[in-house]
Every structure is written in structure tokens, then in C-alpha cells.
Motif scaffolding. Sequence first.
Motif, PDB file in Angstrom:
ATOM      1  N   ILE A   1      22.939  85.082  58.922  1.00 34.61           N
ATOM      2  CA  ILE A   1      23.406  85.612  58.771  1.00 34.61           C
ATOM      3  C   ILE A   1      23.681  87.015  58.865  1.00 34.61           C
ATOM      4  CG2 ILE A   1      26.179  86.011  59.330  1.00 34.61           C
ATOM      5  CD1 ILE A   1      26.361  83.072  58.734  1.00 34.61           C
ATOM      6  N   ARG A   2      22.862  87.486  57.349  1.00 32.60           N
ATOM      7  CA  ARG A   2      22.898  88.324  56.828  1.00 32.60           C
ATOM      8  C   ARG A   2      21.684  89.411  57.295  1.00 32.60           C
ATOM      9  NH1 ARG A   2      22.268  89.601  50.931  1.00 32.60           N
ATOM     10  NH2 ARG A   2      22.478  87.003  51.254  1.00 32.60           N
ATOM     11  N   LYS A   3      20.833  88.848  57.394  1.00 28.85           N
ATOM     12  CA  LYS A   3      19.790  89.490  58.508  1.00 28.85           C
ATOM     13  C   LYS A   3      19.847  89.576  59.504  1.00 28.85           C
ATOM     14  CE  LYS A   3      17.697  89.831  54.833  1.00 28.85           C
ATOM     15  NZ  LYS A   3      17.400  91.503  54.598  1.00 28.85           N
ATOM     16  N   LEU A   4      20.542  88.317  60.776  1.00 28.65           N
ATOM     17  CA  LEU A   4      21.241  88.540  62.256  1.00 28.65           C
ATOM     18  C   LEU A   4      21.580  89.118  61.905  1.00 28.65           C
ATOM     19  CD1 LEU A   4      20.087  85.050  64.006  1.00 28.65           C
ATOM     20  CD2 LEU A   4      18.989  87.032  64.468  1.00 28.65           C
ATOM     21  N   ILE A   5      21.728  90.771  62.640  1.00 27.77           N
ATOM     22  CA  ILE A   5      23.301  91.084  62.571  1.00 27.77           C
ATOM     23  C   ILE A   5      23.755  91.098  65.058  1.00 27.77           C
ATOM     24  CG2 ILE A   5      24.540  93.517  62.790  1.00 27.77           C
ATOM     25  CD1 ILE A   5      23.108  94.147  60.427  1.00 27.77           C
ATOM     26  N   GLY A   6      22.964  89.926  65.131  1.00 30.20           N
ATOM     27  CA  GLY A   6      23.246  89.406  66.642  1.00 30.20           C
ATOM     28  C   GLY A   6      24.037  88.989  66.392  1.00 30.20           C
ATOM     29  N   ARG A   7      24.852  87.931  67.280  1.00 29.69           N
ATOM     30  CA  ARG A   7      26.132  87.067  67.398  1.00 29.69           C
ATOM     31  C   ARG A   7      25.553  85.961  66.953  1.00 29.69           C
ATOM     32  NH1 ARG A   7      29.968  89.392  69.648  1.00 29.69           N
ATOM     33  NH2 ARG A   7      30.370  90.388  71.088  1.00 29.69           N
ATOM     34  N   VAL A   8      26.710  85.489  66.129  1.00 30.50           N
ATOM     35  CA  VAL A   8      26.282  84.187  65.746  1.00 30.50           C
ATOM     36  C   VAL A   8      27.759  83.313  66.338  1.00 30.50           C
ATOM     37  CG1 VAL A   8      27.113  83.447  63.167  1.00 30.50           C
ATOM     38  CG2 VAL A   8      26.134  85.559  63.678  1.00 30.50           C
ATOM     39  N   VAL A   9      27.346  82.712  66.692  1.00 36.50           N
ATOM     40  CA  VAL A   9      28.369  80.779  67.067  1.00 36.50           C
ATOM     41  C   VAL A   9      28.513  80.056  66.485  1.00 36.50           C
ATOM     42  CG1 VAL A   9      29.139  79.655  69.007  1.00 36.50           C
ATOM     43  CG2 VAL A   9      27.211  81.795  68.937  1.00 36.50           C
ATOM     44  N   ILE A  10      29.516  79.462  65.950  1.00 38.28           N
ATOM     45  CA  ILE A  10      29.702  78.870  65.060  1.00 38.28           C
ATOM     46  C   ILE A  10      30.713  77.772  65.576  1.00 38.28           C
ATOM     47  CG2 ILE A  10      31.202  78.023  62.505  1.00 38.28           C
ATOM     48  CD1 ILE A  10      30.712  80.552  62.381  1.00 38.28           C
ATOM     49  N   VAL A  11      30.665  76.284  65.289  1.00 38.23           N
ATOM     50  CA  VAL A  11      31.293  75.248  66.589  1.00 38.23           C
ATOM     51  C   VAL A  11      31.494  73.991  65.492  1.00 38.23           C
ATOM     52  CG1 VAL A  11      30.042  73.730  68.080  1.00 38.23           C
ATOM     53  CG2 VAL A  11      28.914  75.533  68.293  1.00 38.23           C
ATOM     54  N   ASN A  12      32.184  73.630  65.390  1.00 34.14           N
ATOM     55  CA  ASN A  12      33.451  72.527  65.056  1.00 34.14           C
ATOM     56  C   ASN A  12      33.316  72.568  63.823  1.00 34.14           C
ATOM     57  OD1 ASN A  12      32.622  70.064  67.428  1.00 34.14           O
ATOM     58  ND2 ASN A  12      30.020  70.184  66.597  1.00 34.14           N
ATOM     59  N   ALA A  13      33.952  73.687  63.361  1.00 31.82           N
ATOM     60  CA  ALA A  13      34.682  74.506  62.491  1.00 31.82           C
ATOM     61  C   ALA A  13      35.795  73.369  62.244  1.00 31.82           C
ATOM     62  CB  ALA A  13      35.384  75.652  63.047  1.00 31.82           C
ATOM     63  N   SER A  14      36.283  72.956  62.935  1.00 31.47           N
ATOM     64  CA  SER A  14      37.504  71.880  62.195  1.00 31.47           C
ATOM     65  C   SER A  14      37.379  70.163  61.729  1.00 31.47           C
ATOM     66  CB  SER A  14      38.093  71.018  63.875  1.00 31.47           C
ATOM     67  OG  SER A  14      37.658  71.138  64.795  1.00 31.47           O
ATOM     68  N   LYS A  15      35.488  70.208  62.015  1.00 30.51           N
ATOM     69  CA  LYS A  15      34.902  68.371  61.810  1.00 30.51           C
ATOM     70  C   LYS A  15      34.461  69.011  60.015  1.00 30.51           C
ATOM     71  CE  LYS A  15      34.884  67.557  66.065  1.00 30.51           C
ATOM     72  NZ  LYS A  15      34.536  66.918  67.597  1.00 30.51           N
ATOM     73  N   ILE A  16      34.842  69.956  59.678  1.00 29.51           N
ATOM     74  CA  ILE A  16      33.946  69.858  58.025  1.00 29.51           C
ATOM     75  C   ILE A  16      34.665  69.057  57.011  1.00 29.51           C
ATOM     76  CG2 ILE A  16      34.296  71.875  56.301  1.00 29.51           C
ATOM     77  CD1 ILE A  16      35.273  74.223  57.986  1.00 29.51           C
ATOM     78  N   LYS A  17      34.066  68.714  56.866  1.00 24.33           N
ATOM     79  CA  LYS A  17      34.289  67.898  55.274  1.00 24.33           C
ATOM     80  C   LYS A  17      34.807  68.670  53.957  1.00 24.33           C
ATOM     81  CE  LYS A  17      31.789  63.587  52.673  1.00 24.33           C
ATOM     82  NZ  LYS A  17      30.400  63.527  52.200  1.00 24.33           N
TER      83      LYS A  17
END
Length: 98
Positions: free
Chosen positions: A21-37
Motif C-alpha cells: 500500500i505504501r509503495k503503490l501510491i495509486g488506487r487501492v480498493v478494499i472489498v468485503n470490509a464487513s466480513k472481517i474475522k
Amino acid sequence: MKIDLKGKILGRYISNKIYYIRKLIGRVVIVNASKIKIVNIETKKRLFNYNGRPGGLSKKIFKEEFYKNPNKIVLRCIKGMLKANKTRRKIISNIQFK
């Protein structure tokens, strides 16, 4: 970059991906955040926020905040693992949730 959080433990998984995430300063898409254990320790954990005024300390329980807005919890976790500088603001602004 796409990050799928389904069935993953939040802190461990994000700490492994924070380098990318730090090295890629582009778009980061996070999916299924509500399904974390959620681990049993995190159910009793408290989140503190202080606004700088007398009596301005607010306490919230992690589990309640997670059910209200899981994206906010994930963003707070990522924000806590980054250095506090200009690049953190860029990285946080490029994170999207689906």
C-alpha cells in the motif's frame, strides 16, 4: 490493487499488505470490509478519541463501531500503520471501499 478482507484477521492481514500500500501510491480498493474475522480480544477493546477540550475524551466499544461502519475501522487500522506525513494523506485519499 485489490484487497479482499473476507475471513481475514484485520491487523495481521493489513500489516502484511501495508508495504504494498505504501509503495503503490495509486488506487487501492478494499472489498468485503464487513466480513472481517473478529477475535474475542477485540470484542471488549475500546476506541478512544480526544478532541482537545476539557471533558472531550470519548470512549467507544470496538464491536459496536465495527457493526455501524466497518470501513471506518479498517481505515483507522491502515492510518495507524503509516507514518504521519504528507504521503499518508495521499495514500488515505486513494483508498476506496466496495
